[in-house]
Scaffold this active site. Sequence first.
Site, PDB file in Angstrom:
ATOM      1  CG  ASP A   1      -1.919   1.065   1.258  1.00  0.00           C
ATOM      2  OD1 ASP A   1      -2.770   1.055   0.355  1.00  0.00           O
ATOM      3  OD2 ASP A   1      -1.886   1.934   2.160  1.00  0.00           O
TER       4      ASP A   1
ATOM      5  CD  GLU B   1      -2.046   2.291  -3.682  1.00  0.00           C
ATOM      6  OE1 GLU B   1      -3.130   2.837  -3.871  1.00  0.00           O
ATOM      7  OE2 GLU B   1      -1.398   2.469  -2.630  1.00  0.00           O
TER       8      GLU B   1
HETATM    9  C1  NOJ Z   1      -4.335   3.066  -0.965  1.00  0.00           C
HETATM   10  C2  NOJ Z   1      -5.491   2.158  -0.704  1.00  0.00           C
HETATM   11  O1  NOJ Z   1      -5.764   1.448  -1.880  1.00  0.00           O
HETATM   12  C3  NOJ Z   1      -6.628   3.037  -0.260  1.00  0.00           C
HETATM   13  O2  NOJ Z   1      -7.831   2.333  -0.188  1.00  0.00           O
HETATM   14  C4  NOJ Z   1      -6.260   3.654   1.057  1.00  0.00           C
HETATM   15  O3  NOJ Z   1      -7.260   4.583   1.439  1.00  0.00           O
HETATM   16  C5  NOJ Z   1      -4.929   4.389   0.989  1.00  0.00           C
HETATM   17  N1  NOJ Z   1      -3.937   3.648   0.274  1.00  0.00           N
HETATM   18  C6  NOJ Z   1      -4.390   4.677   2.346  1.00  0.00           C
HETATM   19  O4  NOJ Z   1      -3.936   3.486   2.926  1.00  0.00           O
END
Ligand code: NOJ
Length: 496
Positions: free
Chosen positions: A188, A247
């Site tokens: 993440d 991500e």
């Molecule tokens: C990316 C995640 O996909 C999202 O859902 C989240 O709100 C943010 N990161 C913060 O962790």
Amino acid sequence: MRGNDDWWRDAVVYQVYPRSFADGNGDGTGDLIGVRERLGYLSELGVDAIWLSPFYTSPLNDGGYDVADYRDVDPRFGTLADFDAMIADAHARGIRVIVDIVPNHTSSEHPWFREGLRDRYIFRDQPNDWESIFGGPAWTQVEDGQWYLHLFDPTQPDLNWDHPAVREEFRDILRFWLDRGVDGFRIDVAHGMVKAEGLPDVGDDLHVEMLGHDSVPYFDQDGVHEIYREWRPILDSYQDGRMAVAEAWVSSPARLARYVGPDELHQAFNFEFMMAAYGAKSFRDVIDKSLAEAELVGAPTTWVLSNHDKPRHVTRHGGLARARAATQLMLSLPGSAYLYNGEELGLPEVLDLPDELRQDPAFLRSGESRDGCRVPLPWTSSDGFGWRSPWLPIPSTWGPLSREAQEGDPGSTLAFYRAALKLRKEHPALGGGELTWLDSPKDVLAFRREPGLVVLVNFGETPVASPGEVLLASGPLAADGSVPPDTAVWASAGEG
Ligand code: NOJ
């Protein structure tokens, strides 16, 4: 189930948003028992792996991306024993399991924050001008006047990655889940964690979107790559294909490629593809750019059309026919494809959720809500769609979209996804191999994927001739066998 270290290169990975996928205990929140019960469904769908969004102990302020205990399961999602049983069953069916790891921030309910271990977070006497991705200032003041940084919600304090204890903790968390058998991690905010020295103001470029910034002092800093160089040997030490996917919302495929390589991560999500407008030119541009970068790093890219953060692609692309055409295009590109739960049912974004039911913390801070793509999946066509009081209401019109209604209908979106994944397995060159563009009219994309297999997608307004005998079409063909607008085909054709 082990072996085949490179399994992720052309895998089809299915994202499970646990809260919304399937409810095993009837409390209205999806859970790990629900996932386990649906492994047969996923196996029939034909996915190679599942990626589970967070199921860890959490106040669920940000759907679980606010973790209070990285080594346990939130009671609403089940127990560690449920996790173990689920992964054992998944592996027995040949389905690999990727879990999320959230290293940029913890929940404010995490013991470190609750116990006031401030050196593990980013505290200052004065805030700077940074804004939260969810809207509003990125700093919150505590009783003694100090401020802490949260790039997301105030309940998600950013960790201080200069602190050795933070680094050690996450290496240990990786090992904890690797020892439990996970096949990989989705990282993440993988472009976060490291902030520029001195936390300089952003200045005029104040409002920052997620995509497109390598110049802000809190994203895509060089130092983050050091962390992945520490993590990679841990994954490699298992010697059986454990992987990690980033991500990372960065400004270009070239910046993204920096996360991927033999000493860093295996993959990064290709969000340019997800964000591309529906159309021949925009898809062709992003495919060309992505393939060029993949070649540079020597690893195949990923393709993604929907996830839990963006409006579902049925709605974004302008209807089910277009979404199916885009999906078939995605499934014929070299690399791995990430599907988001419910897209195989053709679910649209839910646009009319009452404000008082919305739960996305971003909604409260900016008015923008991601709840519409997180509505629970309709399993049955009546009786509450297989849910007793789901945490978000399922639209009453979704009966025909339910799994039950689509089962056995050869024209259904579910049947289309199953057929596409089955054919993709039968033609490994669809996920691997070269892509050779063929001449085509302006609004049509056509390319060859293996000797004898041609992909054609008609984005135009008039039908075009099929390039050969059609193996799969994303929608009905015209009576004369030609390919109607907003339709993709895989066709067997001479070597040309
Ligand atoms: C990316 C995640 O996909 C999202 O859902 C989240 O709100 C943010 N990161 C913060 O962790």
